[in-house]
Design a protein around this motif. Sequence first.
Motif, short mmCIF file in Angstrom:
data_model
loop_
_atom_site.label_atom_id
_atom_site.label_comp_id
_atom_site.label_asym_id
_atom_site.label_seq_id
_atom_site.Cartn_x
_atom_site.Cartn_y
_atom_site.Cartn_z
N THR A 220 40.46 -16.01 -12.01
CA THR A 220 40.88 -15.65 -10.65
C THR A 220 40.57 -16.79 -9.67
O THR A 220 39.51 -17.41 -9.74
CB THR A 220 40.15 -14.38 -10.16
N THR A 221 41.52 -17.02 -8.76
CA THR A 221 41.31 -18.09 -7.75
C THR A 221 40.79 -17.49 -6.44
O THR A 221 40.53 -18.21 -5.48
CB THR A 221 42.64 -18.80 -7.45
N ARG A 222 40.75 -16.14 -6.37
CA ARG A 222 40.23 -15.45 -5.18
C ARG A 222 39.80 -14.06 -5.60
O ARG A 222 40.12 -13.64 -6.73
CB ARG A 222 41.32 -15.36 -4.10
N VAL B 177 39.75 -1.65 -8.52
CA VAL B 177 38.52 -2.35 -8.93
C VAL B 177 38.56 -3.78 -8.39
O VAL B 177 39.58 -4.46 -8.51
CB VAL B 177 38.41 -2.39 -10.48
N THR B 178 37.43 -4.20 -7.78
CA THR B 178 37.40 -5.57 -7.23
C THR B 178 36.91 -6.55 -8.29
O THR B 178 35.85 -6.38 -8.86
CB THR B 178 36.45 -5.63 -6.01
N ILE B 179 37.74 -7.56 -8.53
CA ILE B 179 37.35 -8.63 -9.45
C ILE B 179 37.04 -9.85 -8.59
O ILE B 179 37.85 -10.23 -7.73
CB ILE B 179 38.51 -8.95 -10.43
N PRO B 180 35.86 -10.46 -8.76
CA PRO B 180 35.50 -11.56 -7.86
C PRO B 180 36.28 -12.84 -8.14
O PRO B 180 36.91 -12.97 -9.20
CB PRO B 180 34.01 -11.79 -8.17
N GLU B 181 36.21 -13.76 -7.20
CA GLU B 181 36.82 -15.09 -7.40
C GLU B 181 36.11 -15.81 -8.54
O GLU B 181 34.91 -15.64 -8.75
CB GLU B 181 36.66 -15.91 -6.10
N GLY B 182 36.85 -16.60 -9.30
CA GLY B 182 36.24 -17.42 -10.37
C GLY B 182 35.93 -16.62 -11.63
O GLY B 182 35.22 -17.11 -12.50
N ALA B 183 36.45 -15.39 -11.74
CA ALA B 183 36.15 -14.57 -12.91
C ALA B 183 37.15 -14.82 -14.02
O ALA B 183 38.34 -15.04 -13.76
CB ALA B 183 36.18 -13.09 -12.53
#
Length: 415
Positions: free
Chosen positions: A298-300, A307-313
């Motif tokens: 993920t870039t953001r 569900v929230t996936i964080p940046e860089g995951a």
Amino acid sequence: MIREITPTTTPEQLRAELAAFLADPYPTYRQMRDQTPLEYVFLPPGIAPGIDEPMRAWALMKFSDVYNALRDHETFSSARNPLVAKGIFPPLVLILDDPPRHTRFRRLVNKAFTLRRVEALQPWIARVAHQLLDEIGSGEVDIVRSYTIPLPIRVIAHLLGIPEEDRDTFKRWSDTFISSLVSIPLEQRMKNTQEMVEYFGRMAAARRAHGADDLITALVEADIEGESLQDWEILGFCILLLIAGNETTTNLIGNMLNILVDRPELWQQLREDRSLVEPVIEETLRYESPVQQLSRVTTREVVLSGVTIPEGAMVSVFFGAANRDPQEFPDPDEFRLDRDLRNHVAFGMGIHYCLGAPLARAEAQITLNAFLDRFPRLTRGTAPAVRQTTSPIVYGFQQLPLVLHPREQRYAFSH
Ligand code: HEM
């Protein structure tokens, strides 16, 4: 396999669990799909240098999440793969690129890898298919060793203009490349990549010096408004084709024959009505997807299914699970020919949609027609069918014994 790994999990346990999951991932998908997006341990600590902590990823298994992630390449990057950053995975061109590099590269290879090239190849593929079947004859045979492995290897080698005698080396390279770190250690994989780089580097340089009627030459010559591909890009693309076009097609054909061997009525129907060949191939792609999962980063921060996936995951996109999501495909565990399959994601979706889809479909069509022409009946062999369990990416067979029943010979006696 989608679970926490405790400090007491031994490498043997891990290997056994991974093998069981890869041999049949569908019960896990059924059980986990509704709980995804879900974070899990993608790689355990100590599996390769630089991985001292468990490496985590988010599993996507719902059709809608997989579809949305594949369409949104700005948020779900193919290029920022941490396995590449850690030197575990080589930086493949195209499939591990984002725009603008991906856009430029894809336009150039589209010029060389055309539908026309695939169409022109079909009579040759049919000849090879019949040659392989002539060599097999009839009776019990491991169809993986005798047919589903050699056909795609020969096709890619022919397409690239590779000498026949290098085919076994080809197969070893692509097997090693897609196997999991659990089964083949990093040093062996790096040596493997180095060998491929040297080999295709020599091929690209040779074609630049003397062109031939093959894809490598077309890549050397591809030019859009003065833009062309450099030698390292061409050799990178050859490696990608070798990896992406081999095992995948082997598994499509194997999975299809495995499905049909248990459906003798459908086999009869197919023999009489060849318009069913295409839906059988498409439903096989959905039902037992040859490519089961690939990664993005993920870039953001992004929200999927609430569900929230964080940046860089790191994100694992499970194509195989999405294709069995009941929300998109009613009664997903049934093999049926009356479905709307336009949206299956077996070849991906969006900008990275499989470049080789027409070629894979052509190989499967030619194969099925050739088998239908020759064999009124298929049955299982006496040896067991064995699923491959070394690669987490593909789904197919290591061994698939089948009995090919020949047409009855009728003699006309005159009195
Ligand atoms: C049944 C056989 C095949 C299946 C299931 C399959 C599946 C896929 C999938 C799922 C992707 C998307 C990757 C992503 O989104 O990250 C892909 C990309 C790709 N495939 Fe295939 N593939 C098959 C056969 C082939 C063949 C025969 C070739 C070439 C000879 C090929 C070449 C490629 C290439 C070059 C890409 C990268 C495209 C890009 O990134 O723009 N594939 N394939």
